[in-house]
Write a protein that holds these residues in place. Structure first.
Motif, short mmCIF file in Angstrom:
data_model
loop_
_atom_site.label_atom_id
_atom_site.label_comp_id
_atom_site.label_asym_id
_atom_site.label_seq_id
_atom_site.Cartn_x
_atom_site.Cartn_y
_atom_site.Cartn_z
N PRO A 21 0.80 -1.23 0.00
CA PRO A 21 0.00 0.00 0.00
C PRO A 21 0.82 1.27 0.00
O PRO A 21 0.38 2.29 -0.53
N TYR A 22 2.02 1.23 0.62
CA TYR A 22 2.83 2.44 0.66
C TYR A 22 3.53 2.72 -0.67
O TYR A 22 4.11 3.79 -0.85
N VAL A 23 3.47 1.78 -1.60
CA VAL A 23 4.02 1.98 -2.94
C VAL A 23 2.92 2.33 -3.93
O VAL A 23 3.05 3.28 -4.72
N PHE A 24 1.83 1.57 -3.90
CA PHE A 24 0.72 1.80 -4.83
C PHE A 24 -0.58 1.56 -4.07
O PHE A 24 -1.08 0.43 -4.02
N ASN B 176 7.38 14.40 0.31
CA ASN B 176 8.25 14.48 1.48
C ASN B 176 7.82 13.53 2.60
O ASN B 176 8.65 13.10 3.39
N THR B 177 6.53 13.24 2.69
CA THR B 177 6.03 12.36 3.74
C THR B 177 5.79 10.93 3.24
O THR B 177 5.25 10.11 3.99
N ALA B 178 6.21 10.66 2.01
CA ALA B 178 6.01 9.33 1.41
C ALA B 178 4.55 8.90 1.43
O ALA B 178 4.24 7.72 1.58
N ASN B 179 3.64 9.87 1.27
CA ASN B 179 2.21 9.60 1.25
C ASN B 179 1.76 9.49 -0.21
O ASN B 179 1.33 10.47 -0.82
N VAL B 180 1.88 8.30 -0.76
CA VAL B 180 1.54 8.10 -2.17
C VAL B 180 0.05 8.32 -2.42
O VAL B 180 -0.35 8.80 -3.48
#
Length: 278
Positions: free
Chosen positions: A49-52, A236-240
């Protein structure tokens, strides 16, 4: 058993699919895309989920940003307002400036062969390439963003107006001069009204250029309330999910304004007898 005459059949074929049929087709296509997205992310889980992220996670970010409560509560709505204010300001200035320059190029051949060639060359440069120059010249502020928006919107309008004036049928020019129109009157009362359909196409192109230039400029202006800032926050927050939500909003807004301009263009073309009403 009656059959359609060839003229009626050809007219219906020329009209193409109806408005509702096109809308239904587009909605079905959207459902297919959402279904594939959901299948890849939530069912097959081909990516973490943190990638797509899946559609639900992206919708959560949209709802938080527009009306809900959460990490980005209200920020998306205020970002939309800030970006729209900038792009509409720049777009209006670009249209006014481009119309004046286009009329001058259409009326004066030396200006058209020199400035027109330069504008065509500048138009081939990606808008993001002008952002560093705008920042160094105007500073890291909102004026730099407006500069890029105006530049990207101005060129298509100027070229469209100039080209539209040149494509007016010679018979209209002869008729205008026969009726006593001078150089300025011929442009304002004959050539410009006859060029309106082609100019509207240029206005639609200018909108797409200005909207893309705005987002590119906002990415580099820290602290501004804008969609570009939200993209940077998401990175910046890695919130894809936030990044995808912002991209979707950017696409929806751009598409809506393009649809409005397209509808106006279609209405004018029908009034001019260039299209068959559907």
């Amino acid at each position: 058993m009656t059959s359609l005459s060839p003229d009626v059949h050809s007219t219906r074929t020329a009209r193409g699919p109806g408005r509702w049929q096109t809308l239904v087709t587009q909605l079905l296509g959207l459902l297919v895309i959402l279904g594939l997205w959901w299948l890849v992310t939530d069912v097959l889980k081909l990516y973490p989920p943190y990638v797509f992220p899946g559609p639900k996670a992206v919708w959560t970010e949209i709802s938080y940003g527009l009306w809900g409560t959460g990490p980005q509560d209200g920020k998306l709505l205020s970002a939309i307002g800030g970006s729209l204010r900038r792009v509409l300001t720049g777009y209006v200035i670009a249209v006014l400036l481009g119309t004046v320059v286009g009329l001058l190029m259409g009326a004066w051949r030396p200006l058209r062969t020199t400035l027109g060639a330069y504008l065509t060359g500048i138009q081939s440069v990606p808008s993001i390439a002008f952002v560093p120059f705008a920042i160094l010249f105007l500073g890291l502020n909102e004026r730099a963003v407006l500069f890029v928006v105006i530049l990207e919107g101005f060129i298509p309008v100027a070229l469209a107006v100039s080209g539209a004036l040149l494509n007016v049928p010679p018979a209209l020019r002869v008729a205008g001069r026969t009726l006593g129109a001078g150089s300025l009157g011929l442009i304002l009362r004959v050539l410009l009204p006859a060029s309106v359909p082609s100019i509207l196409t240029g206005l639609r192109t200018a909108w797409s250029f200005a909207w893309r230039a705005l987002v590119g400029g906002e990415l580099l202006i820290a602290g501004s309330t804008s969609l570009g800032e939200l993209l940077e926050v998401g990175r910046n927050t890695a919130n894809v999910a936030l990044v995808l939500a912002t991209i979707i909003i950017i696409g929806v807004i751009g598409g809506l304004f393009d649809s409005l301009l397209r509808a106006a263009e279609g209405r004018i073309r029908r009034d001019y007898g260039l299209e068959v009403p559907q």
